[in-house]
Design a protein around this motif. Structure first.
Motif: not given
Length: 335
Positions: A83-105
């Motif tokens: 799942r590493l690639f897919h999680d990183r891809l989602l992070d890239d999309i959110l980051m490029n749009l200026g969306v702040q991410t909040h992750y919980m284990a």
């Protein structure tokens, strides 16, 4: 007029991440549109909808904060589940749009991964930002009744709440009925409830540009297009075609496809894979009978499955051979 006596309408967007991804999957796999929701297009739609509800020019409706909340696997678990690639891809999309991410284990309970506390975290952040950044409108992309206390609190401080909600039902690949529907309590509490399933279906029929832009452009970049190079000439394998240990490389055909899932021919047991296991291309472009390369993995039940699936041209036959059987080659998955 807003809290700062300014004509500008300050908008904060808050995503329940798993809810949003479920919606995006629905439009990609179940809906006739067969495309994912575009975050950029969604934000543009939100601006137009807020401007309409607040009776201002769309230029005065600005998203000043956007936050995405989601439970997430640890790095080790994500690696083991590819799942590493897919999680990183989602992070890239959110980051490029200026969306702040909040992750919980994610936590494991009764053998299942569960998301706990995300609704509380989202609620606290949304309330704090509404107070300290004087948000005029909070847009909530969620459906759970756990957000009712947040909405009530926002109402008391004068922040209007827009709820983007979806209502749909379908059968998954196992034939089980899946239903997504927003809590009636949520719908009754918010200032601006928006039934997105109706908005999208009606907008697509009317070819509304703002609604059309809600979906990702389906044109694939060249870097992700399946290779058209000639496949190497392969001989019929003489050994058994069982999948083999984790990391084994294989090539075979797709037997079944349904609702984002499929099976690769690999006797004695066909190998299950999902859209998340694709390394390139679009799952909706796959067809039964297509040739794919893959590596053998293990699912949560410790069963063989196909990972890193990639569509390839049909292999050429060796001289004198009439057909071709599935191939599995013991090799490192890193090769």
């Amino acid at each position: 007029m807003n809290q700062m006596n300014s004509p500008l309408i300050r908008v904060g967007v808050f995503y329940d991440g798993n809810y949003f991804l479920k919606i995006s999957d629905y439009y990609y796999f179940q809906h006739e549109r067969k495309a994912r929701i575009s975050l950029e297009g969604l934000h543009e739609y939100i601006r137009h909808q807020v401007a309409e509800e607040e009776d201002v020019d769309v230029r005065l409706a600005q998203i000043t904060d956007a936050h995405f909340f989601r439970g997430r696997l640890s790095a080790t678990e994500a690696r083991d589940k590819d799942r590493l690639f897919h999680d990183r891809l989602l992070d890239d999309i959110l980051m490029n749009l200026g969306v702040q991410t909040h992750y919980m284990a994610l936590k494991t309970r009764d053998g299942r991964l569960q998301e706990k506390g995300i609704d509380v975290w989202l609620s606290l952040e949304a309330l704090e930002l509404a107070l300290h950044k004087t948000l005029d409108v909070v847009v909530l992309i969620a459906g759970d009744s756990d957000y009712v206390p947040l909405i009530r609190k926002l109402n008391t401080v004068g922040t209007r709440v827009m709820l983007l909600n979806w209502d749909f039902k379908y059968e998954d690949f196992k034939g089980e009925t899946r239903v997504t529907r927003a809590s009636q309590q949520l719908l009754e509490q918010v200032t601006y409830p928006v039934a997105m399933h109706d908005v999208i279906d009606r907008g697509l029929q009317q070819q509304d540009e703002v609604v059309e832009a809600l979906f990702v452009n389906q044109t694939e970049p060249a870097a992700f297009a399946p290779s058209t190079a000639a496949a190497p000439k392969l001989a019929r394998p003489t050994g058994p075609t069982a999948a083999g240990p984790v990391g084994t490389l294989g090539m075979s055909t797709i037997k079944n496809l349904k609702n984002g899932f499929g099976f690769v021919v690999m006797p004695p047991n066909n190998l299950f894979f999902s859209y998340a296991d694709l390394t390139e291309g679009d799952f909706n472009d796959l067809r039964e009978g297509d040739w794919v390369e893959f590596t053998v993995g293990r699912n949560h039940r410790d069963e063989d499955c196909a990972r890193n699936v990639r569509k390839v041209p049909a292999p050429q036959m060796s001289d004198g051979e009439d057909d071709y059987e599935p191939v599995s080659v013991h090799a490192s998955a890193e090769l």
